[in-house]
Design a protein around this motif. Structure first.
Motif, short mmCIF file in Angstrom:
data_model
loop_
_atom_site.label_atom_id
_atom_site.label_comp_id
_atom_site.label_asym_id
_atom_site.label_seq_id
_atom_site.Cartn_x
_atom_site.Cartn_y
_atom_site.Cartn_z
N MET A 142 6.70 26.12 38.89
CA MET A 142 7.47 24.97 39.38
C MET A 142 8.80 24.71 38.21
O MET A 142 8.56 24.85 37.24
N ALA A 143 9.63 24.30 39.10
CA ALA A 143 11.17 23.81 38.31
C ALA A 143 10.79 22.62 37.39
O ALA A 143 10.09 21.76 38.06
N ARG A 144 11.50 22.60 36.42
CA ARG A 144 11.28 21.11 35.70
C ARG A 144 12.59 20.81 35.93
O ARG A 144 13.79 21.27 35.69
N VAL A 145 12.59 19.58 36.20
CA VAL A 145 13.93 18.53 36.70
C VAL A 145 14.07 17.58 35.32
O VAL A 145 13.17 16.67 35.17
N ARG A 146 15.30 17.59 34.81
CA ARG A 146 15.55 16.47 33.78
C ARG A 146 16.42 15.65 34.52
O ARG A 146 17.38 15.95 35.11
N GLY A 199 7.98 21.38 42.86
CA GLY A 199 7.49 22.62 43.53
C GLY A 199 8.29 23.03 44.84
O GLY A 199 8.05 23.98 45.32
N GLU A 200 9.52 22.47 45.13
CA GLU A 200 10.63 22.71 46.00
C GLU A 200 10.87 24.08 45.96
O GLU A 200 11.26 24.48 44.86
N ARG A 201 11.17 24.73 47.11
CA ARG A 201 11.77 26.09 46.88
C ARG A 201 13.23 26.41 46.82
O ARG A 201 13.66 27.32 46.49
N THR A 202 14.01 25.36 47.07
CA THR A 202 15.44 25.33 47.09
C THR A 202 16.10 24.10 46.39
O THR A 202 15.24 23.09 46.48
N ASP A 210 23.10 24.37 47.79
CA ASP A 210 21.62 23.91 48.29
C ASP A 210 20.90 24.84 48.74
O ASP A 210 19.58 24.67 48.57
N ALA A 211 21.50 26.01 48.90
CA ALA A 211 20.52 27.19 49.30
C ALA A 211 20.10 27.95 48.34
O ALA A 211 19.29 28.78 48.51
N THR A 212 20.40 27.58 46.97
CA THR A 212 19.93 28.34 45.79
C THR A 212 18.42 28.17 45.78
O THR A 212 17.83 27.21 45.63
N PRO A 213 17.63 29.46 45.51
CA PRO A 213 16.35 29.34 45.41
C PRO A 213 15.94 28.72 43.94
O PRO A 213 16.68 28.94 43.13
N LEU A 214 14.73 28.10 43.97
CA LEU A 214 14.24 27.77 42.73
C LEU A 214 12.97 28.54 42.34
O LEU A 214 12.10 28.38 43.03
N GLY A 215 13.14 29.04 41.16
CA GLY A 215 11.86 29.81 40.43
C GLY A 215 11.27 28.74 39.56
O GLY A 215 11.57 27.69 39.21
N LEU A 267 15.24 25.51 35.20
CA LEU A 267 15.73 23.98 34.71
C LEU A 267 16.72 23.38 35.41
O LEU A 267 17.68 23.88 35.68
N VAL A 268 16.43 22.29 35.87
CA VAL A 268 17.35 21.69 37.06
C VAL A 268 17.90 20.31 36.04
O VAL A 268 16.92 19.48 35.87
N ASP A 269 19.04 19.96 35.97
CA ASP A 269 19.48 19.12 35.29
C ASP A 269 20.19 17.86 36.21
O ASP A 269 21.20 18.60 37.04
N VAL A 270 20.00 16.79 36.54
CA VAL A 270 20.74 15.82 37.36
C VAL A 270 21.74 14.89 36.41
O VAL A 270 21.01 14.20 35.59
#
Length: 77
Positions: A1-5, A22-25, A58-63, A67-70
């Protein structure tokens, strides 16, 4: 699961500093967090959303280790 901060106003809108998703993109993630955190929907379009420190589309896959930063717009001075 990607970690979103979430930072600044995004953290206030979600009530969270971080969560695992757990989203894929990135597009799926944007849509899901807007739905799960309605307060975020109004500011998310103005936020910089970085995956691994880079702006991607937005098409970028997430592994599972991503780490995703907002980052909302910041005022400076």
């Amino acid at each position: 699961m990607a970690r979103v901060r979430y930072f600044a106003a995004a953290a206030e809108a979600t009530g969270l500093e971080a969560e695992h998703r757990g989203e894929r993109t990135l597009g799926e993630l944007r849509s899901a967090v807007s739905s799960d955190h309605p307060g975020l929907g109004g500011i998310l379009p103005r936020c910089a959303v970085l995956v691994g420190g880079a702006r991607v589309d937005d098409a970028t896959p997430l592994g599972t280790d991503d780490l995703v930063d907002v980052l909302p717009p910041f005022a400076g001075g």
